[in-house]
Design an enzyme around this catalytic site. Sequence first.
Site, mmCIF file in Angstrom:
data_model
loop_
_atom_site.group_PDB
_atom_site.id
_atom_site.type_symbol
_atom_site.label_atom_id
_atom_site.label_comp_id
_atom_site.label_asym_id
_atom_site.label_seq_id
_atom_site.Cartn_x
_atom_site.Cartn_y
_atom_site.Cartn_z
ATOM 1 N N HIS A 101 -3.186 7.539 2.805
ATOM 2 C CA HIS A 101 -3.644 6.249 2.272
ATOM 3 C C HIS A 101 -4.988 5.879 2.896
ATOM 4 C CE1 HIS A 101 -3.801 2.211 0.909
ATOM 5 N NE2 HIS A 101 -3.554 1.679 2.095
ATOM 6 N N ASN A 117 -10.192 0.508 0.100
ATOM 7 C CA ASN A 117 -8.727 0.578 -0.007
ATOM 8 C C ASN A 117 -8.314 0.046 -1.381
ATOM 9 O OD1 ASN A 117 -5.977 0.200 0.109
ATOM 10 N ND2 ASN A 117 -5.969 -0.803 2.107
ATOM 11 N N CYS A 177 0.811 -1.227 0.000
ATOM 12 C CA CYS A 177 0.000 0.000 0.000
ATOM 13 C C CYS A 177 0.844 1.278 0.000
ATOM 14 C CB CYS A 177 -0.976 0.007 1.172
ATOM 15 S SG CYS A 177 -2.310 -1.188 0.946
HETATM 16 N N1 COA Z 1 -18.454 -7.668 9.882
HETATM 17 C C1 COA Z 1 -19.074 -7.754 11.071
HETATM 18 N N2 COA Z 1 -18.421 -8.048 12.226
HETATM 19 C C2 COA Z 1 -17.107 -8.264 12.152
HETATM 20 C C3 COA Z 1 -16.405 -8.195 10.935
HETATM 21 C C4 COA Z 1 -17.133 -7.887 9.770
HETATM 22 N N3 COA Z 1 -16.546 -7.787 8.558
HETATM 23 N N4 COA Z 1 -15.103 -8.456 11.178
HETATM 24 C C5 COA Z 1 -14.997 -8.681 12.498
HETATM 25 N N5 COA Z 1 -16.213 -8.567 13.088
HETATM 26 C C6 COA Z 1 -16.525 -8.693 14.494
HETATM 27 C C7 COA Z 1 -15.573 -9.644 15.209
HETATM 28 O O1 COA Z 1 -16.072 -10.965 15.194
HETATM 29 C C8 COA Z 1 -15.547 -9.084 16.602
HETATM 30 O O2 COA Z 1 -16.709 -9.482 17.310
HETATM 31 P P1 COA Z 1 -16.621 -9.834 18.861
HETATM 32 O O3 COA Z 1 -16.188 -8.555 19.535
HETATM 33 O O4 COA Z 1 -18.013 -10.251 19.174
HETATM 34 O O5 COA Z 1 -15.598 -10.918 18.959
HETATM 35 C C9 COA Z 1 -15.673 -7.580 16.391
HETATM 36 O O6 COA Z 1 -16.302 -7.418 15.113
HETATM 37 C C10 COA Z 1 -14.331 -6.878 16.382
HETATM 38 O O7 COA Z 1 -13.455 -7.595 15.504
HETATM 39 P P2 COA Z 1 -12.021 -7.118 15.192
HETATM 40 O O8 COA Z 1 -11.360 -8.065 14.241
HETATM 41 O O9 COA Z 1 -11.363 -6.840 16.506
HETATM 42 O O10 COA Z 1 -12.349 -5.776 14.419
HETATM 43 P P3 COA Z 1 -11.485 -4.465 14.283
HETATM 44 O O11 COA Z 1 -12.099 -3.388 15.061
HETATM 45 O O12 COA Z 1 -10.023 -4.744 14.455
HETATM 46 O O13 COA Z 1 -11.731 -4.120 12.748
HETATM 47 C C11 COA Z 1 -10.612 -4.244 10.653
HETATM 48 C C12 COA Z 1 -11.302 -5.027 11.755
HETATM 49 C C13 COA Z 1 -10.097 -5.235 9.623
HETATM 50 C C14 COA Z 1 -11.609 -3.299 10.024
HETATM 51 C C15 COA Z 1 -9.469 -3.426 11.296
HETATM 52 O O14 COA Z 1 -8.684 -4.259 12.108
HETATM 53 C C16 COA Z 1 -8.580 -2.789 10.286
HETATM 54 O O15 COA Z 1 -8.986 -1.892 9.558
HETATM 55 N N6 COA Z 1 -7.300 -3.174 10.245
HETATM 56 C C17 COA Z 1 -6.350 -2.590 9.326
HETATM 57 C C18 COA Z 1 -6.581 -3.169 7.980
HETATM 58 C C19 COA Z 1 -5.810 -2.464 6.945
HETATM 59 O O16 COA Z 1 -5.686 -1.277 6.970
HETATM 60 N N7 COA Z 1 -5.273 -3.247 6.006
HETATM 61 C C20 COA Z 1 -4.561 -2.746 4.915
HETATM 62 C C21 COA Z 1 -3.288 -2.117 5.346
HETATM 63 S S1 COA Z 1 -2.741 -1.071 4.112
#
Ligand code: COA
Length: 331
Positions: free
Chosen positions: A256, A286, A116
Amino acid sequence: MTNISAAITAVGGYVPDYILTNQILETMVDTNDDWITSRTGIKERRILKGVNKGTSFMAIQAAKRLIKKNNIDPKTIDLVVVATATPDMKAASTSAYTASEIGAINAFAFDIDAACSSFLFGMSIAARYIESRIYKKVLLIGADKNSSMINYDDRATCIIFGDGAGAVLFEANKEGLGIQDEYLRSDGTGREFLRGTHGGSSNPITIESLNEKTHFIYQDGKTVFKNAVFNMANATEKILDRNNLDNDKVDWLVAHQANKRIVDATANRINLDHKKVLMNIEKYGNTTSGTLPLLLSDYESKFKKGDNLIFAAFGGGFNWGSVYLKWAYNS
Ligand code: COA
């Protein structure tokens, strides 16, 4: 000899027509619009459909728009760099094909991949070629067909990524405008947290890997999130500090578009008024190498000559950084 710097003198963007909304994703995986919107800021993303259409298709469209809008003769382009994590195919460079298709027949061309951060790092390459005075026109294109490496059964990734491309032209500037400073870093210990395990040279695709879908992208979202927030904000803060910039002096943050919360955290760290933070993540998600040039293309009409733009990115690898650029023209 007069000092020159590398300025952006033209921009163009392209996103495919097909819109994958949060509502459509709700029918594909266990997710919902409220969760995606509140956790990422994304409402929809674009997907490139069509047989044999790869990243070059979008790179070519973005470049052609730039060329047409600015009445540029493609034969005068010296170098075409395609920043991408999703090249059309192995061994045959996406940039060589792109350059030929846009009529840049006097150019040499190569691809770069820093996930990215590909476009951000590409800005550094473009700047060095211009500052060396060896080349006059460098076309930098950021393009990714992320849908080619996404498992649409995996809600950790399929809600985030989309397809898109943007192109910018770099030329020499004698008024002190263009790229002023950069802070770029990498940390390879991060590669286990965001990767497509199979399909590269370490682990070629096998029948088993296809069945296990490990040729698609896997990410440990939480770890990537934490590293992105820390490093993007840190790099941006460093660039501001060493150039004596603050909220009053920065006009735009071009960050980004990985997750709205990551961009907001960066803006908060540097105490930047949120009106100065460019966003289009809600429309495209993204797009990896496409995010920064697509922001420039969407917001070009707002920029004024002399505006201070701070670029920031973070991506797989990990790779990250920040670039300070003075905008060189009024639209
Ligand atoms: N839809 C609904 N619920 C979801 C979900 C989805 N797509 N993904 C996860 N959940 C749920 C999980 O099961 C969890 O539930 P629980 O609390 O009951 O266990 C809760 O939501 C939180 O999950 P978590 O994985 O901790 O979510 P998060 O707040 O970390 O968000 C991302 C997930 C992927 C959006 C976030 O981590 C993120 O943006 N990370 C960076 C990704 C990125 O930028 N990648 C590219 C880099 S350039």
